[in-house]
Design an enzyme around this catalytic site. Sequence first.
Site, PDB file in Angstrom:
ATOM      1  N   ARG A  15       0.839  -1.213   0.000  1.00 58.16           N
ATOM      2  CA  ARG A  15       0.000   0.000   0.000  1.00 58.16           C
ATOM      3  C   ARG A  15       0.876   1.267   0.000  1.00 58.16           C
ATOM      4  O   ARG A  15       0.971   1.977  -0.989  1.00 58.16           O
ATOM      5  CB  ARG A  15      -0.953  -0.039   1.209  1.00 58.16           C
ATOM      6  CG  ARG A  15      -2.065   0.984   1.162  1.00 58.16           C
ATOM      7  CD  ARG A  15      -1.679   2.363   1.639  1.00 58.16           C
ATOM      8  NE  ARG A  15      -1.079   2.390   2.964  1.00 58.16           N
ATOM      9  CZ  ARG A  15      -0.479   3.458   3.470  1.00 58.16           C
ATOM     10  NH1 ARG A  15      -0.383   4.578   2.756  1.00 58.16           N
ATOM     11  NH2 ARG A  15       0.082   3.424   4.671  1.00 58.16           N
ATOM     12  N   CYS A 240       4.553   9.095   0.245  1.00 54.63           N
ATOM     13  CA  CYS A 240       3.152   9.505   0.179  1.00 54.63           C
ATOM     14  C   CYS A 240       3.015  10.457  -1.000  1.00 54.63           C
ATOM     15  O   CYS A 240       3.787  11.406  -1.124  1.00 54.63           O
ATOM     16  CB  CYS A 240       2.732  10.194   1.478  1.00 54.63           C
ATOM     17  SG  CYS A 240       1.078  10.904   1.394  1.00 54.63           S
TER      18      CYS A 240
HETATM   19  P1  HMG Z   1     -12.834  14.536  -2.634  1.00 60.10           P
HETATM   20  O1  HMG Z   1     -12.639  14.855  -4.070  1.00 60.10           O
HETATM   21  O2  HMG Z   1     -12.775  15.635  -1.639  1.00 60.10           O
HETATM   22  O3  HMG Z   1     -14.193  13.701  -2.432  1.00 60.10           O
HETATM   23  O4  HMG Z   1     -11.763  13.410  -2.247  1.00 60.10           O
HETATM   24  P2  HMG Z   1     -15.684  14.092  -2.674  1.00 60.10           P
HETATM   25  O5  HMG Z   1     -16.454  13.453  -1.562  1.00 60.10           O
HETATM   26  O6  HMG Z   1     -15.856  15.566  -2.933  1.00 60.10           O
HETATM   27  O7  HMG Z   1     -16.013  13.293  -4.031  1.00 60.10           O
HETATM   28  C1  HMG Z   1     -15.439  13.671  -5.286  1.00 60.10           C
HETATM   29  C2  HMG Z   1     -15.386  12.446  -6.179  1.00 60.10           C
HETATM   30  O8  HMG Z   1     -14.551  11.428  -5.585  1.00 60.10           O
HETATM   31  C3  HMG Z   1     -16.739  11.782  -6.403  1.00 60.10           C
HETATM   32  O9  HMG Z   1     -16.706  11.184  -7.687  1.00 60.10           O
HETATM   33  C4  HMG Z   1     -16.754  10.692  -5.381  1.00 60.10           C
HETATM   34  O10 HMG Z   1     -17.609   9.625  -5.708  1.00 60.10           O
HETATM   35  C5  HMG Z   1     -15.297  10.224  -5.404  1.00 60.10           C
HETATM   36  P3  HMG Z   1     -17.314  11.903  -9.000  1.00 60.10           P
HETATM   37  O11 HMG Z   1     -18.746  12.224  -8.648  1.00 60.10           O
HETATM   38  O12 HMG Z   1     -16.474  13.134  -9.190  1.00 60.10           O
HETATM   39  O13 HMG Z   1     -17.110  10.878 -10.087  1.00 60.10           O
HETATM   40  N1  HMG Z   1     -14.889   9.602  -4.130  1.00 60.10           N
HETATM   41  C6  HMG Z   1     -14.333   8.377  -4.052  1.00 60.10           C
HETATM   42  N2  HMG Z   1     -14.029   7.473  -4.998  1.00 60.10           N
HETATM   43  C7  HMG Z   1     -13.472   6.321  -4.568  1.00 60.10           C
HETATM   44  N3  HMG Z   1     -13.222   6.047  -3.260  1.00 60.10           N
HETATM   45  C8  HMG Z   1     -13.522   6.926  -2.314  1.00 60.10           C
HETATM   46  C9  HMG Z   1     -14.093   8.152  -2.693  1.00 60.10           C
HETATM   47  N4  HMG Z   1     -14.505   9.224  -2.000  1.00 60.10           N
HETATM   48  C10 HMG Z   1     -14.991  10.109  -2.900  1.00 60.10           C
HETATM   49  N5  HMG Z   1     -13.269   6.648  -1.033  1.00 60.10           N
HETATM   50  C11 HMG Z   1     -10.736  11.680  -0.947  1.00 60.10           C
HETATM   51  C12 HMG Z   1     -11.643  12.924  -0.935  1.00 60.10           C
HETATM   52  C13 HMG Z   1     -10.370  11.345   0.470  1.00 60.10           C
HETATM   53  C14 HMG Z   1     -11.502  10.532  -1.581  1.00 60.10           C
HETATM   54  C15 HMG Z   1      -9.495  12.008  -1.812  1.00 60.10           C
HETATM   55  O14 HMG Z   1      -8.901  13.162  -1.285  1.00 60.10           O
HETATM   56  C16 HMG Z   1      -8.473  10.897  -1.854  1.00 60.10           C
HETATM   57  O15 HMG Z   1      -8.747   9.825  -2.363  1.00 60.10           O
HETATM   58  N6  HMG Z   1      -7.259  11.154  -1.361  1.00 60.10           N
HETATM   59  C17 HMG Z   1      -6.161  10.184  -1.406  1.00 60.10           C
HETATM   60  C18 HMG Z   1      -5.565  10.023  -0.039  1.00 60.10           C
HETATM   61  C19 HMG Z   1      -4.473   8.974  -0.053  1.00 60.10           C
HETATM   62  O16 HMG Z   1      -4.693   7.839  -0.429  1.00 60.10           O
HETATM   63  N7  HMG Z   1      -3.281   9.378   0.406  1.00 60.10           N
HETATM   64  C20 HMG Z   1      -2.180   8.451   0.594  1.00 60.10           C
HETATM   65  C21 HMG Z   1      -2.390   7.604   1.816  1.00 60.10           C
HETATM   66  S1  HMG Z   1      -2.003   8.443   3.368  1.00 60.10           S
HETATM   67  C22 HMG Z   1      -0.321   8.085   3.603  1.00 60.10           C
HETATM   68  O17 HMG Z   1       0.310   7.561   2.740  1.00 60.10           O
HETATM   69  C23 HMG Z   1       0.287   8.373   4.949  1.00 60.10           C
HETATM   70  C24 HMG Z   1       0.487   7.110   5.800  1.00 60.10           C
HETATM   71  O18 HMG Z   1       1.299   6.153   5.138  1.00 60.10           O
HETATM   72  C25 HMG Z   1       1.124   7.465   7.145  1.00 60.10           C
HETATM   73  C26 HMG Z   1       2.381   8.316   7.021  1.00 60.10           C
HETATM   74  O19 HMG Z   1       3.336   7.904   6.356  1.00 60.10           O
HETATM   75  O20 HMG Z   1       2.373   9.390   7.600  1.00 60.10           O
HETATM   76  C27 HMG Z   1      -0.872   6.438   6.090  1.00 60.10           C
HETATM   77 MG    MG Z   2       3.629   6.177   5.169  1.00 62.23          MG
END
Ligand code: HMG
Ligand code: MG
Length: 298
Positions: A15, A240
């Site tokens: 992931r 990330c």
């Molecule tokens: P958004 O655009 O604000 O969402 O995204 P929305 O609610 O306004 O919806 C917009 C569109 O997104 C809609 O589709 C929704 O259906 C769709 P449209 O009508 O335009 O076709 N949508 C989704 N589709 C699939 N799955 C969903 C989903 N939610 C809405 N769950 C959202 C908000 C959170 C979805 C977006 O910002 C996002 O996907 N961000 C990605 C975050 C991510 O994966 N980041 C990396 C992981 S975190 C990390 O790596 C850190 C960690 O490792 C710890 C560390 O190292 O510190 C964990």
């Molecule tokens: Mg991480």
Amino acid sequence: MSLPIYVKIVEVGARDGLQNEPTLVPIEIKIALVEKLVEAGLSVVEVGSFVSPKWVPQMTGSSEVYTSIPKHEGVSYPMLVPNAKGMAEALAAGVKDIAIFAAASETFTQKNINCSISESLERFQVVMEQAKAHEVRVRGYVSCVLGCPYEGDIAVSKVVEVASALYHMGCYEISLGDTIGVGTPLKAQRMIDAVTQQIPIEHLAAHFHDTYGQGLANLLAVMQLGISVIDSSIAGLGGCPYAKGASGNVATEDVLYMLNGMGIETGVDLTQLLLASRYIADYLGRSPASKVARALMP
Ligand code: HMG
Ligand code: MG
């Protein structure tokens, strides 16, 4: 100096690692990688995330990866879930373990999940209610605990506040992420000291990235305080997508080599782990970002 007898390694490469690759890794490669990680003895293997494919295309197909992998007794396969839509997908796939992910930085939260910290906690509360209703276990991440790519220094009090919110919501474990790997050992210890004023240490995990080569030193420092859950990534993959400059998590091979050398049990076999490392490194066409892997598999 007290150190744990056993450390649980949480493998995040499929992931946290693959979400940051410039090319999309095919589903069958992800499935084979997860299997090899489980064969090596890892008992927690993060598989993917239910996030927007427009935001993180690399995680497209996570549902198929999850449903296709053979589920082994005693192994958990957490999936990241950002909101109610992601939770609905997780439930449809029959997921039993999820991780919600917050951050101690307002700007990072906006860039990563497009909302404020308080809005994110409201969204996670909805996810948590669904999880409780369906007996899904929930882990909580807090990113930027030792620094933020946008805001620089982060107040320890903010880390404590966000970590406590996730813990009191019902997360069984809080993983504290040094997302851009800027931490150093004493700073890491001070952060853990502060968080343990609110959360028992056995419910905390260290999720350290190795951008500045501090990963193992920081881990040793927090293990001395009693941390016994460590997140790491096979072949040091990752970063990330919303934290420019974030290189991989500390490599699982390097963590295991250190723990083996210190006589700390993990249940993970280094030889098998190196096969998983070789497998994904060969697929990606580069050597693993793990000194141990490079030394033992020249
Ligand atoms: P958004 O655009 O604000 O969402 O995204 P929305 O609610 O306004 O919806 C917009 C569109 O997104 C809609 O589709 C929704 O259906 C769709 P449209 O009508 O335009 O076709 N949508 C989704 N589709 C699939 N799955 C969903 C989903 N939610 C809405 N769950 C959202 C908000 C959170 C979805 C977006 O910002 C996002 O996907 N961000 C990605 C975050 C991510 O994966 N980041 C990396 C992981 S975190 C990390 O790596 C850190 C960690 O490792 C710890 C560390 O190292 O510190 C964990
Ligand atoms: Mg991480």
